[in-house]
Scaffold this motif. Structure first.
Motif, mmCIF file in Angstrom:
data_model
loop_
_atom_site.group_PDB
_atom_site.id
_atom_site.type_symbol
_atom_site.label_atom_id
_atom_site.label_comp_id
_atom_site.label_asym_id
_atom_site.label_seq_id
_atom_site.Cartn_x
_atom_site.Cartn_y
_atom_site.Cartn_z
ATOM 1 N N PHE A 196 11.529 5.738 -40.009
ATOM 2 C CA PHE A 196 11.930 4.400 -39.572
ATOM 3 C C PHE A 196 12.150 3.519 -40.792
ATOM 4 C CE2 PHE A 196 9.211 6.165 -36.219
ATOM 5 C CZ PHE A 196 10.098 6.117 -35.163
ATOM 6 N N VAL A 197 13.326 2.911 -40.871
ATOM 7 C CA VAL A 197 13.602 2.018 -42.001
ATOM 8 C C VAL A 197 14.264 0.751 -41.467
ATOM 9 C CG1 VAL A 197 13.837 3.828 -43.726
ATOM 10 C CG2 VAL A 197 15.838 3.134 -42.413
ATOM 11 N N SER A 198 14.159 -0.319 -42.271
ATOM 12 C CA SER A 198 14.805 -1.561 -41.852
ATOM 13 C C SER A 198 16.318 -1.398 -42.015
ATOM 14 C CB SER A 198 14.286 -2.720 -42.688
ATOM 15 O OG SER A 198 14.581 -2.501 -44.045
ATOM 16 N N GLY A 199 17.063 -2.239 -41.323
ATOM 17 C CA GLY A 199 18.517 -2.095 -41.289
ATOM 18 C C GLY A 199 19.187 -2.272 -42.635
ATOM 19 N N ASN A 200 18.534 -3.037 -43.532
ATOM 20 C CA ASN A 200 19.164 -3.285 -44.829
ATOM 21 C C ASN A 200 18.814 -2.221 -45.866
ATOM 22 O OD1 ASN A 200 16.497 -3.866 -45.127
ATOM 23 N ND2 ASN A 200 16.773 -5.936 -45.966
ATOM 24 N N TYR A 201 18.036 -1.213 -45.446
ATOM 25 C CA TYR A 201 17.496 -0.228 -46.394
ATOM 26 C C TYR A 201 18.600 0.519 -47.149
ATOM 27 C CZ TYR A 201 14.714 3.936 -47.717
ATOM 28 O OH TYR A 201 14.100 4.959 -48.388
ATOM 29 N N PHE A 202 19.546 1.062 -46.406
ATOM 30 C CA PHE A 202 20.551 1.906 -47.065
ATOM 31 C C PHE A 202 21.568 1.100 -47.855
ATOM 32 C CE2 PHE A 202 18.928 4.914 -43.952
ATOM 33 C CZ PHE A 202 18.733 6.010 -44.767
ATOM 34 N N LEU A 244 22.996 3.046 -41.776
ATOM 35 C CA LEU A 244 22.374 2.041 -40.913
ATOM 36 C C LEU A 244 22.665 0.664 -41.507
ATOM 37 C CD1 LEU A 244 18.883 3.662 -40.259
ATOM 38 C CD2 LEU A 244 20.841 3.594 -38.714
ATOM 39 N N LEU A 245 22.817 -0.338 -40.635
ATOM 40 C CA LEU A 245 23.167 -1.677 -41.102
ATOM 41 C C LEU A 245 22.184 -2.691 -40.526
ATOM 42 C CD1 LEU A 245 27.014 -1.389 -40.647
ATOM 43 C CD2 LEU A 245 25.753 -1.443 -42.810
ATOM 44 N N PRO A 246 22.119 -3.881 -41.129
ATOM 45 C CA PRO A 246 21.169 -4.895 -40.624
ATOM 46 C C PRO A 246 21.342 -5.177 -39.133
ATOM 47 C CG PRO A 246 22.015 -5.568 -42.752
ATOM 48 C CD PRO A 246 22.748 -4.308 -42.374
ATOM 49 N N GLU A 247 22.575 -5.079 -38.599
ATOM 50 C CA GLU A 247 22.728 -5.392 -37.170
ATOM 51 C C GLU A 247 22.105 -4.322 -36.265
ATOM 52 O OE1 GLU A 247 25.079 -5.609 -39.434
ATOM 53 O OE2 GLU A 247 26.979 -4.669 -38.846
ATOM 54 N N ASP A 248 21.773 -3.125 -36.829
ATOM 55 C CA ASP A 248 21.094 -2.112 -36.032
ATOM 56 C C ASP A 248 19.618 -2.445 -35.854
ATOM 57 O OD1 ASP A 248 23.407 -0.522 -35.900
ATOM 58 O OD2 ASP A 248 22.981 0.260 -37.907
ATOM 59 N N ASP A 249 19.181 -3.481 -36.567
ATOM 60 C CA ASP A 249 17.761 -3.780 -36.682
ATOM 61 C C ASP A 249 17.231 -4.628 -35.537
ATOM 62 O OD1 ASP A 249 15.671 -3.119 -38.182
ATOM 63 O OD2 ASP A 249 16.100 -4.418 -39.876
ATOM 64 N N ARG A 250 18.133 -5.136 -34.664
ATOM 65 C CA ARG A 250 17.674 -6.069 -33.627
ATOM 66 C C ARG A 250 17.082 -5.294 -32.454
ATOM 67 N NH1 ARG A 250 22.987 -8.167 -34.343
ATOM 68 N NH2 ARG A 250 22.979 -9.222 -36.364
ATOM 69 N N LEU A 251 16.222 -5.980 -31.723
ATOM 70 C CA LEU A 251 15.519 -5.321 -30.628
ATOM 71 C C LEU A 251 16.472 -4.827 -29.543
ATOM 72 C CD1 LEU A 251 12.332 -7.510 -30.209
ATOM 73 C CD2 LEU A 251 12.468 -5.117 -30.904
ATOM 74 N N ASN A 252 17.582 -5.572 -29.348
ATOM 75 C CA ASN A 252 18.482 -5.189 -28.265
ATOM 76 C C ASN A 252 19.740 -4.471 -28.751
ATOM 77 O OD1 ASN A 252 19.395 -7.351 -29.597
ATOM 78 N ND2 ASN A 252 19.693 -8.700 -27.818
ATOM 79 N N SER A 253 19.758 -4.058 -30.051
ATOM 80 C CA SER A 253 20.929 -3.331 -30.550
ATOM 81 C C SER A 253 20.991 -1.965 -29.890
ATOM 82 C CB SER A 253 20.842 -3.120 -32.059
ATOM 83 O OG SER A 253 20.357 -4.243 -32.698
ATOM 84 N N PRO A 254 22.186 -1.375 -29.813
ATOM 85 C CA PRO A 254 22.287 -0.007 -29.290
ATOM 86 C C PRO A 254 21.472 0.942 -30.168
ATOM 87 C CG PRO A 254 24.462 -0.942 -29.764
ATOM 88 C CD PRO A 254 23.463 -1.930 -30.224
ATOM 89 N N LEU A 255 20.915 2.000 -29.580
ATOM 90 C CA LEU A 255 20.059 2.920 -30.335
ATOM 91 C C LEU A 255 20.926 3.871 -31.158
ATOM 92 C CD1 LEU A 255 17.495 3.625 -27.512
ATOM 93 C CD2 LEU A 255 17.101 2.328 -29.614
ATOM 94 N N VAL A 256 20.714 3.847 -32.463
ATOM 95 C CA VAL A 256 21.526 4.687 -33.345
ATOM 96 C C VAL A 256 20.626 5.478 -34.289
ATOM 97 C CG1 VAL A 256 23.557 3.195 -33.309
ATOM 98 C CG2 VAL A 256 21.757 2.791 -34.994
#
Lengths: 113, 928
Positions: free
Chosen positions: B208-214, B227-239
């Protein structure tokens, strides 16, 4: 093993004497060494062979050049001649040697008085 | 092109010169003859006047050469010739050095790869890791809300990401794998780790990493996106981002993977991209998938509340410093931010400070506890290199004596001392280069093997090990340099000595006569004694540890370990099954497995007799006369316990010595009954019959000390049976007290099943795997016969690994010490050739000569052995905990290893000593 030319002489002395001798007249190796010995009244004890590495160095630096020819005694000899560069080199060497000698002489004279 | 002309015309120049010199001599001779000398006399005189012809020719030739370069070539040619003429010496010296260099290169490269190498990311120098430091934990993790606070308020970081811990999840989309190749070396030394049951689901490792990690690391995917920061939100699609390793291994590099759906723990995730193979980012191994931190919630690794709780740790922040910002800037700033947090949330942030360290490499992972171990390991191998160098020096010393004559001859022929030294130096360097050429592939092979074996020994779902293990060329160059330098230092000293020698006496070998130089050998004797002592200590220790752990394998644990297999369902809570579904699952599994041919019985337990951990519960006598169950923590006796089904004793072959086991109805209703071990009976009712007596187990206050299992509490439990003592808590001794509590199959779910087979349970595992698959294909299951689970005993692990390592280093040390002995005796034989010749000429027998020579080598060996035994006796006492009852002064280990070592060392003295007996007295005397 010590280098023969460093036994009694300072570095470059043998080359200087060779160049000076050749300036008078072109000579082959044997005659050259006999001349140096004779002229110095046998005061300089040099191994005859030690002449040759010195001659090779001078050849390499183009201060002398060599040619095979036949001597008066009908022997195949290699005659060494002074080049223009050699003559200039000799002049520089002699003058710096004289300066050095003068310095040494003065120090020795002072020491005696 | 002058040099080229020179090169081509050189032959002519040389011919001219020798021609000329020949003419010179002829002329001289003629002149002397003319002056009245005989021709012969004249020849001698001319040569005398002329000087050393060869030397003059050499000097003249040198004018035309590049002296250093060509001298080097001729030195190398000569050196190669010398080394080839002495294949024995050469191979021994080269092997010794190669061993030292290879071991050091291997270990230091591994260390470098683990801790020093910059992370394989963009601009690793500006990365910084942040740790939460509390007393007792200098490298702690942060909670998610704390991380967000630092990220949003830091001005010295351009980006701060969070690297959270990993989790194994299951996916029905991945094909079940066949059994992995058995780890060869781990198996050979006695380790058999539980493997995934064939046919069960394969867990996959998610990080598990934060969206800004890569984006912070500057990662570029080979397919899709990172992975991007927008993947980090609770309601983002699961990727999920897939590692290149899994993509290759499981999906055959199928480019259509991007956009496809992968079910993780039953939840659909979309694969958005693939990283390069072996891409580590800041991890220490490559996971199968990278997913954003909010996915922890759907995967069951954390709850939504956990991610909002400042008391729940989430992961390690790692960030990129802004250009110009330094570590100390960041440290100061984070100190201020930590102060703000602890004022605002005093209950969560007490005693907390932060430390910002360089994130360039993984060095921060080494905490203060690990450093001594690392330093000890690195010094041990460095010591090995020193021993190797010392022994090669020893050999060179021996050679120098043999070569005194050769050196003297070359001196007599007019070789200058610097010239000779250069020649000997060239030989030493040649040895070093040969050793290096051998050591480099050796180190590469060792590193490769190490990584493969470690990877094979670990269960496959732990991710992929991706150590960069090409031998590090800097380290290789350094060790090569050190060993060459040592060779030169030790090799030149005697050479210097020899070349100083008066030519006359050296040629006559006067210096080597009758013990003249033997005083020098005292230091060498000490060196040998020390080496022998050191490797004897290592070898005795390893023998003790190996024999001790061998006993562990043969210990009768009190239950039938040979025919019972342990099945452990791996982390099934991830599957979000309801309790009733889990209970049904176990019922189905037990029913199906029990009917397999070859299966005698199947039991369920909260933990098996080994490998399931140890749980303790306070116990006291209960009943009208007893004290209240708990009087104080320190005085309350405790007992180990497990919930078991009634047939557990049958399945494991533990006899009930008195009374009975539970009936299925009692177990299912969890009646207040207990079966106790014999030791428990003796402890609580010495001299009495415990059947029918009452025990109070646990306390009302007891909560959930372990996740998922509440502590037992039975105020008054009747003892109905006594079971034979077993070794379940500590393999080294019988359990002091153990309770078997009734397991209710309709209320309690356990992940452990025990299967008793008619014969070897391993043969049953494929059939059991098929049953698991037909009941639930999403279940990952580990399986192992119980007798292999001894590998998990921590003392066994310590004594086995310790024993294997000690025997490897000890054997290498012994090899080197023998080379040392060999060198020393060869040296003395070489020195005493003449003495031996004289003795033989005077009638000494072969045996006497052998005794003379060998006694000299034998003295330091014997003193080394005595010292080694004494030191080992001291050390072995400290080992007794890991010896499984083997005496710390085990005679087999002590006497056997000592005798073996003496025998090997004697062989090392005998080989060169034999040469002494082959001395022909006439040759030896004439040799002078």
């Amino acid at each position: 093993m010590k280098k023969p030319e460093q036994r009694d002489l300072f570095p470059g002395a043998l080359e200087m004497m060779i160049l000076r001798t050749l300036k008078r007249q072109p000579l082959h190796g044997y005659a050259l060494v006999q001349h140096i010995k004779r002229t110095s009244n046998d005061l300089l004890q040099i191994e005859e062979g030690s002449l040759y590495p010195a001659l090779q160095r001078l050849l390499k630096e183009d201060l002398v050049k060599a040619e095979w020819s036949i001597s008066s005694t009908n022997r195949r000899v290699r005659i060494y001649k002074l080049t223009a560069a050699g003559a200039r080199h000799l002049e520089r060497q002699v003058s710096s040697f004289e300066k050095m000698l003068e310095g040494i002489t003065r120090v020795l004279a002072r020491g005696e008085s | 092109m002058i040099w080229l002309q020179q090169l081509l015309s050189r032959r002519r120049l040389y011919n001219d010169l020798s021609d000329e010199m020949h003419q010179h001599l002829e002329e001289k001779i003629e002149e002397l003859v003319a002056s009245g000398m005989s021709r012969k006399e004249a020849g001698h005189a001319a040569l005398r006047e002329f000087g050393n012809i060869t030397l003059i020719e050499e000097d003249s030739h040198a004018v035309w050469r590049w002296p250093s370069l060509e001298g080097l070539f001729s030195d190398i040619r000569y050196g190669v010739r010398v080394l080839r003429k002495n294949p024995g010496f050469t191979s021994v010296a080269v092997l010794t050095l190669a061993l030292g260099i290879a071991v050091n290169t291997t270990v230091f490269t591994a260390f470098d790869a683990l801790f020093l190498r910059p992370r394989p990311v963009k601009d690793p120098d500006s990365l910084a890791s942040v740790f939460r430091t509390t007393p007792g934990e200098p490298r702690g993790r942060f909670s998610y809300p704390d991380y967000v606070y630092y990220r949003d308020n830091s001005r010295s970081f351009s980006d701060l990401s969070l690297f959270a811990t990993g989790m194994a999840v299951t996916s029905s989309d991945l094909s079940a794998t066949s059994l992995e190749a058995a780890p060869r070396i781990a198996g050979a030394v006695g380790f058999q780790l539980p493997q995934l049951l064939q046919g069960s689901a394969r867990p996959i490792m998610c990080f598990f990493v934060s969206g800004n990690y890569f984006s912070m690391l500057g990662a570029t995917p080979v397919l899709g996106r990172i992975l991007l920061p927008e993947d980090d939100r609770l309601n983002s699609p699961l990727v999920a981002l897939m590692s290149g390793n899994v993509w290759q291994r499981q999906f055959h590099s199928d480019p259509k993977i991007v956009g496809s759906v992968l079910h993780l723990n039953g939840v659909p995730f979309t694969v958005i991209g693939v990283t390069p193979v072996d891409y580590l980012a800041t991890a220490s191994f490559v996971p199968d998938l990278w997913v954003p931190i909010p996915a922890e919630i759907v995967l069951g690794a954390a709850t939504r509340e956990d991610l909002e709780n400042r008391l729940v740790i989430a992961g390690f922040p790692i960030g990129r410093l802004k250009p110009g910002a330094t570590l100390s800037d960041a440290q100061a700033e984070f100190g201020v931010l930590a102060g703000q947090l602890s004022t605002r949330y005093p209950e969560a942030e007490r005693n907390m400070t932060v430390s910002v360290v360089s994130g360039r490499n993984n060095l921060a992972a080494l905490d203060s506890d690990a450093w001594p171990v690392v330093i000890a390991a690195l010094s041990a191998v460095a010591l090995l290199l020193i021993i190797a160098c010392a022994n090669v020096a020893s050999l060179l010393l021996a050679r120098a004596v043999v070569r005194r004559k050769e050196i003297a001859v070359r001196l007599a022929l007019g070789a200058g001392r610097p010239r000779l030294l250069r020649q000997l130096l060239t030989e030493s360097i040649l040895l070093g280069i040969l050793a290096g050429a051998l050591a480099l592939p050796l180190a590469g092979w060792a590193l490769h093997l190490l990584v493969i074996e470690i990877a094979a020994a670990l269960p496959s779902f732990g991710g992929t090990i991706a150590l960069e293990v090409t031998p590090d060329i800097r380290i290789f160059a350094f060790t090569l340099f050190v060993s060459c330098a040592a060779g030169i230092a030790f090799g030149l000293a005697p050479a210097f000595e020899a070349s100083k020698a008066d030519v006359n006496s050296a040629l006559k070998e006067a210096g080597s006569a009758f013990g003249h130089h033997l005083s020098r050998s005292r230091l060498r004797g000490l060196l040998i004694a020390g080496q022998i002592a050191a490797c004897l200590v290592l070898l005795i220790t390893s023998a003790l540890l190996l024999r001790g752990s061998e006993r562990a394998l043969k210990i009768d644990p009190g239950y039938d370990a040979q025919s019972v297999a342990l099945l452990e369902m791996y982390n099934p809570k991830n599957l979000h099954y309801s309790q009733s579904r889990l209970l049904q699952l176990n019922r189905d599994l037990i029913q199906r497995i029990a009917t397999l041919p070859g299966v005698r019985s199947v039991s369920q337990a909260s933990r098996g007799p080994i490998g399931g951990g140890i749980r303790w519960v306070p116990v006291a006598r209960a009943g009208p006369t007893s004290l209240p169950p708990t009087t104080g923590v320190s005085e309350t006796p405790t007992a180990g316990y497990s919930y078991v089904t009634p047939n557990y004793f049958d399945t494991l072959g533990i006899p009930i010595v008195r009374g009975r086991t539970f009936t299925p109805r009692e177990a299912d209703g969890q009646a207040p009954l207990v079966v106790i071990s014999e030791a428990t009976a003796r402890r609580f009712w010495p001299g009495e019959d415990p059947i029918g007596k009452l025990l109070s187990i646990g306390s009302e206050k007891g909560g959930t000390s372990f996740p998922g299992e509440s502590d037992p509490f039975v105020a008054s439990s009747e003892v109905i049976g006594i079971a034979r003592d077993v070794r379940s808590m500590d393999l080294r001794k019988l359990d002091e007290s153990y309770l078997y509590l009734p397991l209710s199959q309709s209320r309690q779910w356990t992940s452990t099943l025990l299967v008793r087979a008619d014969g070897n349970p391993t043969a049953l595992l494929p059939a059991i795997g098929r049953e698991f698959r037909s009941v639930d294909a999403n279940l990952p299951v580990l399986a192992a016969p119980l007798h292999t689970m001894v590998s998990m005993d921590p003392y066994f692990v310590v004594s086995r690994i310790g024993g294997v390592l000690a025997s490897i280093v000890g054997a290498l040390g012994l090899l080197l010490a023998c080379l040392g002995v060999y060198g020393m005796v060869s040296y003395s034989v070489a020195q005493r050739t003449r003495e031996i010749g004289v003795r033989m000429a005077l009638g000494a027998q072969t045996v006497q000569v052998l005794r003379l020579v060998m006694s000299e080598g034998f003295r330091p060996i014997l003193s080394g052995v005595v010292i080694g035994i004494v030191v080992s006796a001291g050390i072995s006492r400290a080992l007794s905990a890991t010896l499984f009852g083997l005496s710390p002064l085990d005679p087999v280990s002590f006497a056997g290893v000592s005798l073996l070592l003496i025998a090997i060392a004697l062989l090392a003295t005998w080989l060169p000593a034999r040469r002494a007996t082959e001395v022909d007295p006439m040759v030896a005397l004439r040799y002078e």
